[in-house]
Enzyme design. Structure first.
Site, PDB file in Angstrom:
ATOM      1  N   HIS A 169     -42.459 -11.103  26.921  1.00 30.48           N
ATOM      2  CA  HIS A 169     -41.931 -12.060  27.883  1.00 30.48           C
ATOM      3  C   HIS A 169     -41.533 -11.334  29.166  1.00 30.48           C
ATOM      4  O   HIS A 169     -40.404 -10.839  29.281  1.00 30.48           O
ATOM      5  CB  HIS A 169     -40.713 -12.781  27.302  1.00 30.48           C
ATOM      6  CG  HIS A 169     -40.996 -13.528  26.035  1.00 30.48           C
ATOM      7  ND1 HIS A 169     -41.193 -12.894  24.828  1.00 30.48           N
ATOM      8  CD2 HIS A 169     -41.119 -14.862  25.795  1.00 30.48           C
ATOM      9  CE1 HIS A 169     -41.419 -13.800  23.892  1.00 30.48           C
ATOM     10  NE2 HIS A 169     -41.382 -14.994  24.445  1.00 30.48           N
TER      11      HIS A 169
ATOM     12  N   ILE B 153     -37.244 -23.085  33.952  1.00 27.92           N
ATOM     13  CA  ILE B 153     -38.514 -22.987  33.226  1.00 27.92           C
ATOM     14  C   ILE B 153     -38.258 -22.720  31.745  1.00 27.92           C
ATOM     15  O   ILE B 153     -37.406 -21.900  31.382  1.00 27.92           O
ATOM     16  CB  ILE B 153     -39.392 -21.850  33.806  1.00 27.92           C
ATOM     17  CG1 ILE B 153     -39.821 -22.166  35.234  1.00 27.92           C
ATOM     18  CG2 ILE B 153     -40.618 -21.591  32.930  1.00 27.92           C
ATOM     19  CD1 ILE B 153     -40.762 -23.347  35.362  1.00 27.92           C
TER      20      ILE B 153
ATOM     21  N   HIS C  53     -43.621 -16.963  31.238  1.00 28.28           N
ATOM     22  CA  HIS C  53     -42.517 -16.883  30.281  1.00 28.28           C
ATOM     23  C   HIS C  53     -42.845 -15.960  29.119  1.00 28.28           C
ATOM     24  O   HIS C  53     -42.106 -15.013  28.849  1.00 28.28           O
ATOM     25  CB  HIS C  53     -42.167 -18.274  29.740  1.00 28.28           C
ATOM     26  CG  HIS C  53     -41.096 -18.232  28.685  1.00 28.28           C
ATOM     27  ND1 HIS C  53     -39.760 -18.351  28.994  1.00 28.28           N
ATOM     28  CD2 HIS C  53     -41.160 -18.053  27.343  1.00 28.28           C
ATOM     29  CE1 HIS C  53     -39.051 -18.246  27.879  1.00 28.28           C
ATOM     30  NE2 HIS C  53     -39.885 -18.070  26.863  1.00 28.28           N
TER      31      HIS C  53
ATOM     32  N   GLU D  13     -18.679 -25.166  12.737  1.00 30.60           N
ATOM     33  CA  GLU D  13     -19.057 -24.215  11.690  1.00 30.60           C
ATOM     34  C   GLU D  13     -20.023 -23.146  12.186  1.00 30.60           C
ATOM     35  O   GLU D  13     -19.901 -21.967  11.841  1.00 30.60           O
ATOM     36  CB  GLU D  13     -19.666 -24.938  10.487  1.00 30.60           C
ATOM     37  CG  GLU D  13     -18.709 -25.820   9.715  1.00 30.60           C
ATOM     38  CD  GLU D  13     -18.661 -27.248  10.250  1.00 30.60           C
ATOM     39  OE1 GLU D  13     -18.001 -28.100   9.625  1.00 30.60           O
ATOM     40  OE2 GLU D  13     -19.291 -27.494  11.310  1.00 30.60           O
TER      41      GLU D  13
ATOM     42  N   HIS E 266     -21.348 -34.461   0.163  1.00 29.55           N
ATOM     43  CA  HIS E 266     -20.437 -33.322   0.092  1.00 29.55           C
ATOM     44  C   HIS E 266     -20.587 -32.543  -1.210  1.00 29.55           C
ATOM     45  O   HIS E 266     -19.787 -31.647  -1.486  1.00 29.55           O
ATOM     46  CB  HIS E 266     -18.987 -33.794   0.254  1.00 29.55           C
ATOM     47  CG  HIS E 266     -18.620 -34.132   1.661  1.00 29.55           C
ATOM     48  ND1 HIS E 266     -19.362 -34.984   2.443  1.00 29.55           N
ATOM     49  CD2 HIS E 266     -17.593 -33.703   2.454  1.00 29.55           C
ATOM     50  CE1 HIS E 266     -18.803 -35.095   3.635  1.00 29.55           C
ATOM     51  NE2 HIS E 266     -17.734 -34.322   3.669  1.00 29.55           N
TER      52      HIS E 266
ATOM     53  N   ARG F 211     -12.966 -26.902  -6.258  1.00 27.27           N
ATOM     54  CA  ARG F 211     -11.851 -27.793  -5.960  1.00 27.27           C
ATOM     55  C   ARG F 211     -11.038 -28.050  -7.223  1.00 27.27           C
ATOM     56  O   ARG F 211      -9.815 -28.166  -7.169  1.00 27.27           O
ATOM     57  CB  ARG F 211     -12.389 -29.120  -5.423  1.00 27.27           C
ATOM     58  CG  ARG F 211     -11.309 -30.151  -5.140  1.00 27.27           C
ATOM     59  CD  ARG F 211     -11.903 -31.509  -4.839  1.00 27.27           C
ATOM     60  NE  ARG F 211     -10.895 -32.501  -4.517  1.00 27.27           N
ATOM     61  CZ  ARG F 211     -11.138 -33.792  -4.369  1.00 27.27           C
ATOM     62  NH1 ARG F 211     -12.364 -34.254  -4.501  1.00 27.27           N
ATOM     63  NH2 ARG F 211     -10.164 -34.638  -4.075  1.00 27.27           N
TER      64      ARG F 211
END
Length: 662
Positions: free
Chosen positions: A32, A191, A263, A410, A472, A519
């Protein structure tokens, strides 16, 4: 029009970046060139006049950090490292850009190339890492003062970095915390690979950063005087600063400047020659005159002087020993004795606790004695239990605390922890739900790739979360995380294993750890903590009676069910060996003799885990039994869900009897 001496010097210095970048990409026939050519003026001003570094000591703790978030433009960084005199970045390395065995990979790789602060390439990661770097600087400054810690974090980011979702998480956190030593240069060249930015994005980036509590400055990215003035202004800001640098991608290229064609592809021989003519670069490929090297060496001399002054301050500082210990990643004296005392008490008390609660308890011990541990949570502290009495909040203007309120960010949390670990002096850990590891995954992978001591606390690790429902309830997450090389995934079965896994995580210096925690409450399984049995990844928890007929393997919340099944199997005259596997990665690293001693040579095996079978066949074989998840859960009480999916002692017994009859 005649040019001044300073203008001529700048042209030579920026021209050397342009020439090396386009020549290396051209020779590799890959890369690049556009970004390095477009940002050469900004880089020349930054490295030539402002960046504090010592090329003879790339790891000097009080150096400024430079992060190329737009990692595809790696030849910008490699050119700078070569020109400023980093010994490892020879001209041969530049010639071998993107070639196997070189230290000039297509994207910058931490640990392979001195002077590369972090691995970048996945867009947005660098700017989020930089938030961690800048936060680490402020925290260590609060601990040790300006005399030892007083430096900036500079970032170069492109349109792609700013479009990534992690960028918004990162900049809003940095703005909230007023990390004023963080300066981001936006390569505003309009760009992307596919064409002009306006085909995919209409964001007013200046307004966006201002809304995120940043100082914003706009400059012509090809005007050295204005670039320098912007940096000076940024140094005086009480907020993080974004300097929007209006640039032309592949600046000076006759036909490809300002186009997406520059690019990610070589310019071509004719275009390269046109650039040489445009910038007045009279030298051949990979040729830099001694005059230019001398110009670049000025910044290094200034940096070495700054380092010498810093070393004098360090030698006279009352906290010098502790500072040196922290930045070397060494642990405080006495912590292991305190932890052993805690584990011995667990063996006596044998508490029935959710492993997330056990984790919170062991963290009280660790954070009291390990002063470099910095904690946090993605707005789930009440569930993750990562805060302790030793970890007060870090907030804007009060950076001496040890708890970061990451908010619902997160991905940025994980990336910032990478930055803190890379900076040095901090052992970062933070929590969220295991199911949200998906939001962190790209940064977790980079923790592993860069061998960083980052600790991920992932609670609510199974269907046992109950009423929250299938969104979950992790199903495939343990298997997917175990697929990341160099990530240690721990799933402890009781309070003692939790303490052992934490001990292993903080001792580890060559990679990250993830601790999956329940849990629901779990019974104690061991009454002896004299040896860290989890250190080998797997061990015989209960040998059974006489010669074993079958081996029951389990992790976490299913381990006590294997113990129950062992007892029930005695009624069928079957002797079962129970093996706990708190860390599959560590177990598989053990020698064959040990693994065979634990699993048996030809014994049938059943594994039990509240997840999918994938990752288990290496231990139980294709014909082994597996008691786990068969699909996504449904809402309702957790215990009923366990029954629904067959993760019970009776299910283990039934399968064991069937296997032995066959």
């Amino acid at each position: 029009m005649s040019t001044s001496r300073s203008e001529r010097e700048h042209q030579l210095m920026s021209g050397s970046i342009i020439a090396l970048s386009m020549d290396a990409v051209q020779q590799a026939n890959s890369g690049h060139p556009g970004m390095p050519m477009g940002m050469a003026d900004v880089a020349t001003v930054l490295f030539g006049k402002f960046l504090k570094y010592d090329n003879t000591d790339p790891n000097w703790p009080d150096r400024d950090r430079f992060i190329l978030s737009a990692g595809h433009g790696s030849m910008l960084l490699y050119s700078l490292l070569h020109l400023t005199g980093y010994k490892a970045m020879t001209m041969d390395q530049i010639r071998n850009f993107r070639q196997l065995g070189s230290n000039t990979a297509g994207h910058p790789e931490y640990g392979h190339t001195p002077g590369v602060e972090t691995t970048t390439g996945p867009l947005g990661q660098g700017i989020a890492n930089a938030v961690g770097f800048a936060l680490a600087e402020r925290h260590l400054n609060a601990r040790y003062g300006d005399e030892l810690v007083d430096h900036h974090t500079y970032v170069m980011a492109g349109d792609g970095c700013l479009m990534e979702g992690i960028c918004q998480e990162a900049i809003s956190l940095a703005g909230h915390l007023k990390l004023n030593k963080l300066i981001v240069f936006w390569d505003d060249n309009s760009i992307t690979i596919d064409g002009s930015v306006d085909i995919s994005d209409s964001t007013d980036q200046l307004t966006r950063f201002k809304a995120s509590a940043w100082n914003v400055i706009s400059v012509d990215g090809h005007n050295p005087a204005k670039i320098a003035a912007a940096i000076r202004k940024a140094h005086k800001s009480e907020k993080p600063t974004m300097i929007a640098c209006k640039t032309v991608i592949a600046n000076h290229a006759p036909t490809k400047a300002g186009t997406s064609k520059a690019h990610g592809s070589p310019l071509g021989a004719e275009e390269v020659e046109g650039v040489r003519n445009a910038i007045g670069w009279e030298y051949g490929p990979f040729e830099v005159p001694e005059e230019v090297y001398k110009l670049w060496s000025r910044g290094g001399r200034k940096g070495r002087s700054s380092k010498s002054e810093w070393e004098a301050r360090l030698n006279a500082h009352p906290k010098a020993n502790d500072f040196n210990r922290a930045v070397k990643g060494k642990l405080n004296d006495g912590w292991d004795e305190a932890l052993q005392s805690y584990k011995d008490q667990l063996a006596k008390d044998m508490p029935n606790l959710a492993t997330r609660a056990s984790s919170g308890n062991v963290l009280k011990v660790l954070t009291e004695h390990l002063t470099d541990m910095v904690s946090g949570s993605a707005d789930l502290e009440g569930s993750n239990k990562t805060r302790t009495p030793s970890t007060p909040d870090i907030q804007a203007g009060n950076y001496g605390g040890r708890y970061i309120n990451y908010g619902i960010r997160e991905h940025a949390m994980a990336a910032a922890m990478n930055g803190m670990a890379l900076h040095g002096g901090i052992i970062p850990y933070a929590g969220t739900f295991l199911v949200f590891a998906d939001y962190c995954r790209p940064s977790i992978r980079l923790s592993a790739l860069m061998n960083q001591r980052v600790i991920y606390v992932m609670t609510h690790d199974s269907i046992g979360v109950g009423e929250d429902g299938p969104t979950h309830q992790p199903v495939e997450h343990l298997a997917s995380l175990r697929a990341i090389p160099n990530l240690h995934v721990f799933r402890p079965a009781d309070a003692i294993e939790v303490a052992e896994c934490w001990e292993l995580a903080v001792r580890r210096t060559d990679g990250p750890s993830l601790i999956a925690l329940t849990r629901q409450g779990l019974p104690a399984l061991r009454d002896d903590a004299s040896e860290n049995l989890s250190a080998r990844g797997g061990y015989i928890l209960s040998a059974g009676e006489g010669q074993s007929d079958i081996v029951l393997l389990a992790t976490g919340s299913e381990t006590h069910k294997a113990i129950e099944a062992q007892s029930e199997l005695r009624n069928h005259d079957i002797s079962a060996r129970v093996v706990s596997i708190p860390c599959m990665e560590l177990f598989l690293k053990q020698g064959e003799e040990y693994v065979r001693s634990v699993l048996g040579d030809d014994l049938p095996k059943i594994a039990s885990e509240a997840g999918i079978r994938q990752s288990w066949d290496g231990l139980i074989g294709r014909n082994g039994g597996f008691i786990g998840m068969r699909g996504f859960g449904a809402s309702g009480p957790g215990a009923a869900l366990f029954e629904h999916f067959g993760i019970t002692a009776d299910a283990i017994v039934t399968q064991a009897v069937q296997m032995l009859r066959i």
